[in-house]
Structures are given as structure tokens and as C-alpha cells.
Scaffold this motif. Structure first.
Motif, PDB file in Angstrom:
ATOM      1  N   THR A  68       0.829  -1.212   0.000  1.00 36.72           N
ATOM      2  CA  THR A  68       0.000   0.000   0.000  1.00 36.72           C
ATOM      3  C   THR A  68       0.858   1.255   0.000  1.00 36.72           C
ATOM      4  O   THR A  68       0.484   2.262  -0.612  1.00 36.72           O
ATOM      5  CB  THR A  68      -0.963   0.020   1.202  1.00 36.72           C
ATOM      6  OG1 THR A  68      -0.214  -0.154   2.399  1.00 36.72           O
ATOM      7  CG2 THR A  68      -2.023  -1.043   1.079  1.00 36.72           C
ATOM      8  N   ASP A  69       2.020   1.212   0.651  1.00 40.13           N
ATOM      9  CA  ASP A  69       2.920   2.369   0.615  1.00 40.13           C
ATOM     10  C   ASP A  69       3.432   2.624  -0.796  1.00 40.13           C
ATOM     11  O   ASP A  69       3.512   3.774  -1.244  1.00 40.13           O
ATOM     12  CB  ASP A  69       4.091   2.176   1.570  1.00 40.13           C
ATOM     13  CG  ASP A  69       3.690   2.320   3.031  1.00 40.13           C
ATOM     14  OD1 ASP A  69       2.575   2.816   3.290  1.00 40.13           O
ATOM     15  OD2 ASP A  69       4.491   1.928   3.901  1.00 40.13           O
ATOM     16  N   ASP A  70       3.785   1.552  -1.513  1.00 37.86           N
ATOM     17  CA  ASP A  70       4.243   1.708  -2.899  1.00 37.86           C
ATOM     18  C   ASP A  70       3.126   2.264  -3.776  1.00 37.86           C
ATOM     19  O   ASP A  70       3.351   3.159  -4.600  1.00 37.86           O
ATOM     20  CB  ASP A  70       4.726   0.372  -3.461  1.00 37.86           C
ATOM     21  CG  ASP A  70       6.043  -0.070  -2.852  1.00 37.86           C
ATOM     22  OD1 ASP A  70       6.732   0.782  -2.243  1.00 37.86           O
ATOM     23  OD2 ASP A  70       6.383  -1.261  -2.989  1.00 37.86           O
ATOM     24  N   LEU A  71       1.923   1.729  -3.611  1.00 38.92           N
ATOM     25  CA  LEU A  71       0.794   2.226  -4.401  1.00 38.92           C
ATOM     26  C   LEU A  71       0.503   3.685  -4.073  1.00 38.92           C
ATOM     27  O   LEU A  71       0.174   4.478  -4.955  1.00 38.92           O
ATOM     28  CB  LEU A  71      -0.454   1.373  -4.144  1.00 38.92           C
ATOM     29  CG  LEU A  71      -0.420  -0.046  -4.697  1.00 38.92           C
ATOM     30  CD1 LEU A  71      -1.640  -0.811  -4.245  1.00 38.92           C
ATOM     31  CD2 LEU A  71      -0.333  -0.036  -6.206  1.00 38.92           C
ATOM     32  N   ARG A  72       0.646   4.061  -2.808  1.00 38.96           N
ATOM     33  CA  ARG A  72       0.426   5.453  -2.399  1.00 38.96           C
ATOM     34  C   ARG A  72       1.481   6.364  -3.014  1.00 38.96           C
ATOM     35  O   ARG A  72       1.188   7.476  -3.453  1.00 38.96           O
ATOM     36  CB  ARG A  72       0.462   5.528  -0.876  1.00 38.96           C
ATOM     37  CG  ARG A  72       0.151   6.891  -0.332  1.00 38.96           C
ATOM     38  CD  ARG A  72      -0.012   6.822   1.183  1.00 38.96           C
ATOM     39  NE  ARG A  72      -0.232   8.135   1.699  1.00 38.96           N
ATOM     40  CZ  ARG A  72       0.715   8.910   2.225  1.00 38.96           C
ATOM     41  NH1 ARG A  72       1.936   8.450   2.331  1.00 38.96           N
ATOM     42  NH2 ARG A  72       0.448  10.114   2.647  1.00 38.96           N
ATOM     43  N   HIS A  73       2.716   5.872  -3.071  1.00 39.78           N
ATOM     44  CA  HIS A  73       3.802   6.651  -3.658  1.00 39.78           C
ATOM     45  C   HIS A  73       3.536   6.929  -5.142  1.00 39.78           C
ATOM     46  O   HIS A  73       3.843   8.009  -5.647  1.00 39.78           O
ATOM     47  CB  HIS A  73       5.125   5.904  -3.481  1.00 39.78           C
ATOM     48  CG  HIS A  73       6.289   6.575  -4.112  1.00 39.78           C
ATOM     49  ND1 HIS A  73       6.828   7.742  -3.610  1.00 39.78           N
ATOM     50  CD2 HIS A  73       7.007   6.271  -5.217  1.00 39.78           C
ATOM     51  CE1 HIS A  73       7.836   8.117  -4.384  1.00 39.78           C
ATOM     52  NE2 HIS A  73       7.964   7.232  -5.360  1.00 39.78           N
ATOM     53  N   HIS A  74       2.943   5.953  -5.831  1.00 40.23           N
ATOM     54  CA  HIS A  74       2.646   6.114  -7.252  1.00 40.23           C
ATOM     55  C   HIS A  74       1.311   6.819  -7.500  1.00 40.23           C
ATOM     56  O   HIS A  74       0.956   7.074  -8.653  1.00 40.23           O
ATOM     57  CB  HIS A  74       2.632   4.750  -7.947  1.00 40.23           C
ATOM     58  CG  HIS A  74       3.988   4.103  -7.995  1.00 40.23           C
ATOM     59  ND1 HIS A  74       5.046   4.628  -8.687  1.00 40.23           N
ATOM     60  CD2 HIS A  74       4.451   2.981  -7.403  1.00 40.23           C
ATOM     61  CE1 HIS A  74       6.101   3.859  -8.541  1.00 40.23           C
ATOM     62  NE2 HIS A  74       5.769   2.851  -7.753  1.00 40.23           N
ATOM     63  N   GLY A  75       0.569   7.111  -6.426  1.00 46.22           N
ATOM     64  CA  GLY A  75      -0.691   7.822  -6.575  1.00 46.22           C
ATOM     65  C   GLY A  75      -1.877   6.937  -6.881  1.00 46.22           C
ATOM     66  O   GLY A  75      -2.934   7.424  -7.290  1.00 46.22           O
ATOM     67  N   LEU A  76      -1.747   5.632  -6.680  1.00 51.95           N
ATOM     68  CA  LEU A  76      -2.838   4.713  -6.979  1.00 51.95           C
ATOM     69  C   LEU A  76      -3.648   4.339  -5.747  1.00 51.95           C
ATOM     70  O   LEU A  76      -4.650   3.631  -5.844  1.00 51.95           O
ATOM     71  CB  LEU A  76      -2.281   3.433  -7.613  1.00 51.95           C
ATOM     72  CG  LEU A  76      -1.517   3.641  -8.918  1.00 51.95           C
ATOM     73  CD1 LEU A  76      -0.839   2.362  -9.331  1.00 51.95           C
ATOM     74  CD2 LEU A  76      -2.465   4.127  -9.984  1.00 51.95           C
TER      75      LEU A  76
END
Length: 114
Positions: free
Chosen positions: A60-68
Motif C-alpha cells: 500500500t505504501d508503494d501504491l500510495r507513492h505512485h498515486g494509486l
């Protein structure tokens, strides 16, 4: 009625194979059933109940970083930190943690320059 020898052999075989050796009521059979099962720390239904939290958080942190993925609570916390920094109310970092961070920064600089 069976002989005493047959009764004793029946009890012995039931003890060997983990069965109830004498006639018992339903409450006692329930307890026997509980104790014949797996212990709770080895039961996969109880041990593996929760998902892999660390993996889920990194995803979820990676997805948040990419704006998803939008995490409103983390956005709110970051906004509070920015407001505190803007007003000059930065939290003091304890000395031992500050020293460790400085060491890590120096080590990273030296590894990058090499």
C-alpha cells in the motif's frame, strides 16, 4: 458380559489408540475432543488467521507513492507535521537517535563517493 481379560484388553487398546477407555457422558467427551486436537499455537486456522501485515503495508505504501492508493490518515499526519515545521515547532530528536542518524548519513555518503 465379557471376561475381565477382554475388558482390560479393550481399555488398553483404547488407551493406546487415544480413545476413551470407559463410558463417559457428553461433557467429558467434549473435553476429550478438545484435548485430542492440535494445540492452539500449532493450529494453522488460528496461527495463519491474519494476513501478512508487513507485506500489505509495503504494497500500500508503494501504491500510495505512485498515486494509486489514497490513505487519508497518513495524508492528515503528514499535513500536521508540515504545519508544525512551518510554525517552528519541530519535535526534538533524542541525542542517541540523532547520533545514529548522523552515522548512517556519513556511511551513506562515503558509500556513494566510493
Amino acid at each position: 458380559m465379557a471376561s475381565k481379560y477382554a475388558q482390560r484388553m479393550a481399555r488398553l487398546s483404547s488407551k493406546i489408540f487415544g480413545e476413551v477407555s470407559r463410558q463417559t457422558d457428553q461433557k467429558s467427551l467434549k473435553i476429550v475432543k478438545i484435548f485430542t486436537g492440535l494445540p492452539p499455537h500449532l493450529d494453522p486456522a488460528k496461527v495463519d488467521y491474519y494476513p501478512r501485515l508487513r507485506d500489505t503495508k509495503t504494497l500500500t505504501d508503494d501504491l500510495r507513492h505512485h498515486g494509486l492508493f489514497i490513505d487519508e490518515f497518513l495524508d492528515f499526519k503528514e499535513e500536521l507535521v508540515k504545519k508544525r515545521e512551518a510554525s517552528g515547532k519541530v519535535k526534538k530528536v533524542p541525542y542517541h537517535i540523532q547520533k545514529r542518524l548522523e552515522k548512517e548519513a556519513k556511511a551513506q555518503e562515503s558509500s556513494e563517493s566510493s
